[in-house]
Design a protein around this motif. Structure first.
Motif, PDB file in Angstrom:
ATOM      1  N   UNK A 249     -17.736  -3.961  -6.568  1.00 49.42           N
ATOM      2  CA  UNK A 249     -17.641  -5.191  -7.591  1.00 49.42           C
ATOM      3  C   UNK A 249     -18.104  -4.453  -8.817  1.00 49.42           C
ATOM      4  N   UNK A 250     -17.337  -4.997  -9.968  1.00 45.50           N
ATOM      5  CA  UNK A 250     -17.735  -4.469 -11.273  1.00 45.50           C
ATOM      6  C   UNK A 250     -18.434  -5.545 -12.066  1.00 45.50           C
ATOM      7  N   UNK A 251     -19.038  -4.878 -13.293  1.00 44.94           N
ATOM      8  CA  UNK A 251     -19.735  -6.076 -13.872  1.00 44.94           C
ATOM      9  C   UNK A 251     -19.074  -6.987 -14.762  1.00 44.94           C
ATOM     10  N   UNK A 252     -17.926  -6.527 -14.884  1.00 39.35           N
ATOM     11  CA  UNK A 252     -17.015  -7.756 -15.504  1.00 39.35           C
ATOM     12  C   UNK A 252     -16.244  -8.679 -14.568  1.00 39.35           C
ATOM     13  N   UNK A 253     -16.712  -8.553 -13.278  1.00 45.34           N
ATOM     14  CA  UNK A 253     -16.108  -9.455 -12.312  1.00 45.34           C
ATOM     15  C   UNK A 253     -14.830  -8.856 -11.611  1.00 45.34           C
ATOM     16  N   UNK A 254     -14.338  -7.876 -12.193  1.00 49.66           N
ATOM     17  CA  UNK A 254     -13.504  -7.137 -11.339  1.00 49.66           C
ATOM     18  C   UNK A 254     -13.753  -6.313 -10.323  1.00 49.66           C
ATOM     19  N   UNK A 255     -12.853  -5.689  -9.414  1.00 54.25           N
ATOM     20  CA  UNK A 255     -13.255  -4.966  -8.148  1.00 54.25           C
ATOM     21  C   UNK A 255     -12.561  -3.535  -8.768  1.00 54.25           C
ATOM     22  N   UNK A 256     -13.192  -2.495  -7.888  1.00 52.41           N
ATOM     23  CA  UNK A 256     -12.626  -1.173  -7.909  1.00 52.41           C
ATOM     24  C   UNK A 256     -12.442  -0.467  -6.508  1.00 52.41           C
ATOM     25  N   UNK A 257     -11.371  -0.254  -5.984  1.00 45.55           N
ATOM     26  CA  UNK A 257     -11.322   0.704  -4.642  1.00 45.55           C
ATOM     27  C   UNK A 257     -11.661   1.832  -4.726  1.00 45.55           C
ATOM     28  N   UNK A 258     -12.513   2.466  -4.172  1.00 40.26           N
ATOM     29  CA  UNK A 258     -12.731   4.004  -4.249  1.00 40.26           C
ATOM     30  C   UNK A 258     -12.663   4.586  -2.690  1.00 40.26           C
ATOM     31  N   UNK A 299     -12.747  17.684  -4.435  1.00 41.44           N
ATOM     32  CA  UNK A 299     -12.392  16.417  -3.965  1.00 41.44           C
ATOM     33  C   UNK A 299     -12.479  15.523  -5.044  1.00 41.44           C
ATOM     34  N   UNK A 300     -11.423  14.502  -4.911  1.00 45.78           N
ATOM     35  CA  UNK A 300     -11.371  13.772  -6.114  1.00 45.78           C
ATOM     36  C   UNK A 300     -11.301  12.238  -5.695  1.00 45.78           C
ATOM     37  N   UNK A 301     -11.883  11.274  -6.537  1.00 44.03           N
ATOM     38  CA  UNK A 301     -11.823  10.033  -6.199  1.00 44.03           C
ATOM     39  C   UNK A 301     -10.773   9.280  -6.769  1.00 44.03           C
ATOM     40  N   UNK A 302      -9.962   8.554  -6.184  1.00 44.65           N
ATOM     41  CA  UNK A 302      -8.965   7.919  -7.056  1.00 44.65           C
ATOM     42  C   UNK A 302      -9.369   6.295  -6.935  1.00 44.65           C
ATOM     43  N   UNK A 303      -9.294   5.751  -7.925  1.00 46.60           N
ATOM     44  CA  UNK A 303      -9.711   4.425  -8.238  1.00 46.60           C
ATOM     45  C   UNK A 303      -8.493   3.558  -8.652  1.00 46.60           C
ATOM     46  N   UNK A 304      -8.626   2.400  -8.147  1.00 44.05           N
ATOM     47  CA  UNK A 304      -7.568   1.460  -8.636  1.00 44.05           C
ATOM     48  C   UNK A 304      -8.339   0.182  -9.019  1.00 44.05           C
ATOM     49  N   UNK A 305      -8.104  -0.287 -10.112  1.00 46.47           N
ATOM     50  CA  UNK A 305      -8.980  -1.432 -10.664  1.00 46.47           C
ATOM     51  C   UNK A 305      -7.843  -2.673 -10.733  1.00 46.47           C
ATOM     52  N   UNK A 306      -8.124  -3.708 -10.296  1.00 47.03           N
ATOM     53  CA  UNK A 306      -7.383  -5.009 -10.409  1.00 47.03           C
ATOM     54  C   UNK A 306      -8.225  -6.112 -10.806  1.00 47.03           C
ATOM     55  N   UNK A 307      -7.613  -7.194 -10.903  1.00 47.35           N
ATOM     56  CA  UNK A 307      -8.365  -8.297 -11.036  1.00 47.35           C
ATOM     57  C   UNK A 307      -9.300  -8.916  -9.993  1.00 47.35           C
ATOM     58  N   UNK A 308     -10.017  -9.951 -10.366  1.00 44.11           N
ATOM     59  CA  UNK A 308     -10.937 -10.232  -9.217  1.00 44.11           C
ATOM     60  C   UNK A 308     -10.382 -11.120  -8.238  1.00 44.11           C
ATOM     61  N   UNK A 309      -8.912 -11.285  -8.224  1.00 44.91           N
ATOM     62  CA  UNK A 309      -8.197 -12.165  -7.220  1.00 44.91           C
ATOM     63  C   UNK A 309      -8.011 -11.124  -6.005  1.00 44.91           C
ATOM     64  N   UNK A 310      -7.105 -11.776  -5.333  1.00 44.67           N
ATOM     65  CA  UNK A 310      -6.473 -11.057  -4.251  1.00 44.67           C
ATOM     66  C   UNK A 310      -6.140  -9.582  -4.477  1.00 44.67           C
TER      67      UNK A 310
END
Length: 325
Positions: A249-258, A299-310
């Protein structure tokens, strides 16, 4: 011994006790023979219903263990079971025989050899689960509820390479959460954690749900290599961490997949070190994954940020009603 009525004839009580012991031991044909000796006219209505239920129940279970192509006896037993509950509409009339019939019909559609029909089985299992969830005998209800969940997740006699859900038998998440709440033993708790992790992993859902996956897998692995799903849990958990990873979970209400390659590598290595080659079908795939996973310093981390919904493309958990289809 199950007693549905007081002051039953002593001869019947003894025969019933012997028949129920045979049933518990899986000797369905012998139990059926004993129940066929019962004279129903000497019994009160409630006990007559029990005998009628057990006659049909043991008939289909006994017949299912044979290799006969003729399904006459199977069909006859199923029809008799359906008649026993067909006209019972009021909740207060749903007695112990009613729930036993529901469970038997669920087993009929789900546990016979090469006849895993989840769509037909689920409505009967759902009715039985609801009944046991409100039963007064808490210890008996706990045992029967959990036994139902385990059987729905893995019918008896399946092949070694069976994976939970491969026949569409995803148990609703609320049922699995209930199982986790009432489970007492370490083994039952780990089993419930595993089924929850696999359900969320395979069906997706909202971000909060996806964030549960690592902790549920950790709960499943807690007791170590003492369960028949340990290897499966290790591999599926490792794949999840390499491909999806942690939902943050991010501070702005969104989420990030790591994706977490370090954790994934640790899990794959635990699998190959904890099993011998050929002991689990995941041993060689795990070796391949170990060779493919990126290593530090590259080693790299790929992240994907989307809105706070599904998550994009995912679907919410199905309701109990949709599990019937």
């Amino acid at each position: 011994t199950l007693k549905l009525s007081a002051a039953l004839p002593a001869e019947h009580e003894n025969r019933k006790a012997e028949a129920e012991k045979l049933f518990a031991d899986g000797s369905f044909a012998k139990a059926n023979e004993l129940y066929r000796q019962v004279n129903l006219t000497n019994l009160p209505p409630a006990e007559q219903r029990w005998v009628q239920f057990r006659l049909s129940d043991t008939q289909w279970r006994s017949e299912a263990s044979t290799q006969r192509a003729d399904t006459t006896k199977l069909d006859q037993a199923r029809q008799q079971l359906e008649i026993l509950v067909r006209d019972i509409a009021r909740a207060e009339d749903r007695d112990r025989v009613w729930v036993e019939v529901q469970e038997s019909l669920g087993d009929y559609h789900w546990t016979r050899r090469n006849q895993q029909n989840w769509g037909e089985a689920w409505p009967h299992y759902q009715s039985a689960l609801d009944w046991w969830a409100s039963a007064r005998d808490l210890e008996l209800a706990r045992a029967r509820y959990l036994a139902l969940v385990w059987r729905m997740a893995k019918p008896p006699g399946v092949q070694r390479d069976y994976s939970f859900g491969q026949w569409g038998n995803y148990v609703p998440l609320d049922v699995l959460d209930n199982a986790l709440k009432i489970a007492k033993s370490d083994n039952d708790q780990a089993h419930a954690h595993y089924l929850i992790a696999m359900t969320v992993r395979n069906q997706g859902g909202d971000w909060e749900g996806r964030a549960r996956v690592p902790e549920e897998f950790e709960g499943a692995l807690k007791i170590g290599k003492t369960t028949d799903w340990y290897g499966d849990a290790l591999y599926q958990y490792a794949e999840w961490m390499a491909g999806q990873g942690r939902a943050v979970p991010l501070a702005d209400g969104n989420w990030r997949q790591e994706p977490d390659y370090v954790k994934a590598l640790e899990l794959f290595r635990r699998l190959v070190s904890g099993f011998n080659k050929g002991e689990t079908r995941y041993w060689e795939p795990a070796q391949q994954q170990i060779r493919k996973i990126p290593r530090p310093p590259s080693l790299r981390r790929f992240t994907a940020s989307v809105g706070s919904g599904s998550v994009a493309g995912s679907k919410p958990f199905p309701s109990s009603s949709t599990m019937m289809s």
